[in-house]
Design a protein around this motif. Structure first.
Motif, mmCIF file in Angstrom:
data_model
loop_
_atom_site.group_PDB
_atom_site.id
_atom_site.type_symbol
_atom_site.label_atom_id
_atom_site.label_comp_id
_atom_site.label_asym_id
_atom_site.label_seq_id
_atom_site.Cartn_x
_atom_site.Cartn_y
_atom_site.Cartn_z
ATOM 1 N N LEU A 137 -22.374 33.484 58.921
ATOM 2 C CA LEU A 137 -21.498 34.619 59.142
ATOM 3 C C LEU A 137 -21.672 35.150 60.567
ATOM 4 N N ASN A 138 -20.534 35.556 61.125
ATOM 5 C CA ASN A 138 -20.518 36.148 62.478
ATOM 6 C C ASN A 138 -21.075 35.193 63.557
ATOM 7 N N HIS A 139 -20.795 33.939 63.391
ATOM 8 C CA HIS A 139 -21.266 32.952 64.379
ATOM 9 C C HIS A 139 -20.088 32.336 65.141
ATOM 10 N N LEU A 140 -20.416 31.952 66.372
ATOM 11 C CA LEU A 140 -19.451 31.284 67.253
ATOM 12 C C LEU A 140 -20.073 29.967 67.719
ATOM 13 N N LEU A 141 -19.308 28.897 67.671
ATOM 14 C CA LEU A 141 -19.812 27.589 68.116
ATOM 15 C C LEU A 141 -19.253 27.285 69.504
ATOM 16 N N LEU A 142 -20.177 27.029 70.467
ATOM 17 C CA LEU A 142 -19.789 26.623 71.820
ATOM 18 C C LEU A 142 -19.932 25.113 71.934
ATOM 19 N N THR A 143 -18.879 24.475 72.412
ATOM 20 C CA THR A 143 -18.887 23.018 72.588
ATOM 21 C C THR A 143 -18.656 22.700 74.063
ATOM 22 N N GLU A 187 -18.644 12.857 75.732
ATOM 23 C CA GLU A 187 -19.456 13.407 74.648
ATOM 24 C C GLU A 187 -19.742 14.886 74.906
ATOM 25 N N ALA A 188 -20.361 15.539 73.906
ATOM 26 C CA ALA A 188 -20.534 16.993 74.002
ATOM 27 C C ALA A 188 -21.906 17.442 73.552
ATOM 28 N N GLY A 189 -22.274 18.651 74.030
ATOM 29 C CA GLY A 189 -23.465 19.352 73.565
ATOM 30 C C GLY A 189 -23.008 20.631 72.879
ATOM 31 N N TYR A 190 -23.910 21.214 72.058
ATOM 32 C CA TYR A 190 -23.484 22.358 71.245
ATOM 33 C C TYR A 190 -24.502 23.495 71.333
ATOM 34 N N VAL A 238 -28.157 33.706 71.414
ATOM 35 C CA VAL A 238 -27.648 32.335 71.586
ATOM 36 C C VAL A 238 -28.759 31.340 71.271
ATOM 37 N N THR A 239 -28.360 30.105 70.993
ATOM 38 C CA THR A 239 -29.338 29.025 70.796
ATOM 39 C C THR A 239 -29.395 28.163 72.059
ATOM 40 N N MET A 245 -24.446 19.355 66.274
ATOM 41 C CA MET A 245 -23.728 20.579 65.927
ATOM 42 C C MET A 245 -24.489 21.385 64.874
ATOM 43 N N ASP A 246 -25.018 20.717 63.859
ATOM 44 C CA ASP A 246 -25.735 21.422 62.795
ATOM 45 C C ASP A 246 -26.971 22.158 63.321
ATOM 46 N N ALA A 247 -27.659 21.513 64.322
ATOM 47 C CA ALA A 247 -28.847 22.165 64.900
ATOM 48 C C ALA A 247 -28.425 23.432 65.643
ATOM 49 N N ALA A 248 -27.234 23.421 66.234
ATOM 50 C CA ALA A 248 -26.753 24.592 66.963
ATOM 51 C C ALA A 248 -26.398 25.736 66.026
ATOM 52 N N LEU A 249 -26.020 25.448 64.764
ATOM 53 C CA LEU A 249 -25.604 26.489 63.798
ATOM 54 C C LEU A 249 -26.709 26.804 62.786
#
Length: 251
Positions: A137-143, A187-190, A238-239, A245-249
């Protein structure tokens, strides 16, 4: 006076005259000899002086010649030494050139090795997007997607600035990976962002629709937020950038 007496006297007179002439002749010879003696002495003196001078001059010339020859010999020796030195210098120069080439080659090799290592990412290398997620809840994912042609290393974490914030949010230390996150082209980091406290315990909350993320080289990425913006308060955290992605969330 008898004829005999007259002849005797005449003979005596003739004898005296002849003796006088002979004496005069002798004196003349002596005078000539005497005259010629100084004359001979003078040339002798001159000859004596001249040979001496010549000898002196000859000696000087001889010495000069010797000195000249000696100088020439020294010059020749010096020239020979100079030639040898030049040869040595030439050899040294060749060695120096070889050494320089070797150093350049080594430096070049190091440069090539360094060029193989990934550089740091900048705002020109990556495109960052922000996406709201239902959970947590109340989270934002940066890619952060690498749009460049080379692999680059992301910073440790996104120094996110929401709106007019004067400071960046703290980072959750529990999410720190073992190393920096590198992203290959395409590719991407999160990274995850906790926007606000789910139980309402956060303070000084506000809504914003702008987000900027600076990079270590001074470049700044402007990130578009979801329509209507997001709500943040003092719980904002922030992380670290993650490869998964899962590690970032997870925070």
């Amino acid at each position: 006076m008898s004829a005999r007496t007259t002849r005797t006297r005449l003979f005596a007179a003739t004898t005296v005259a002849l003796a006088a002439l002979a004496l005069a002749a002798c004196e003349g010879d002596g005078s000539d000899t005497g005259a010629s003696s100084p004359s001979s002495a003078a040339p002798a003196g001159q000859q004596s002086e001249r040979p001496a001078g010549k000898e002196s001059a000859g000696g000087t010339e001889a010495d000069g010649t010797k000195e000249t020859n000696g100088s020439a010999g020294s010059a020749a020796s010096s020239g020979s030494s100079g030639s040898t030195g030049a040869s040595d210098s030439g050899s040294g120069g060749t060695s120096a050139s070889s050494g320089a080439s070797g150093s350049s080659g080594t430096s070049g090799g190091s440069g090539d090795e360094d060029s193989d290592l990934p550089g740091k990412c900048s705002a020109a290398d990556v495109e960052i997007t922000a996406t709201e997620v239902p959970r947590p809840l109340n989270h934002l994912l940066l890619t952060a997607t690498n749009t460049g042609s080379k692999t680059c290393m992301l910073p440790q974490y996104p120094a996110a600035r929401f709106g007019e914030a004067q400071s960046v949010p703290p980072v959750a230390e529990s999410t720190k990976p073992q190393s920096l996150t590198g992203v290959q082209p395409g590719e991407a980091g999160y990274a995850g962002v906790l926007l606000s406290a789910g139980d309402g315990s956060g303070e000084n909350g506000y809504r914003t629709d702008t987000l900027t993320i600076p990079f270590e080289d001074g470049s700044i990425a402007t990130v578009a937020l979801p329509t209507g913006g997001v709500y943040v308060d003092t719980a904002l955290t922030v992380t670290y950038w993650q490869a998964d992605m899962d590690a970032a969330l997870s925070h």
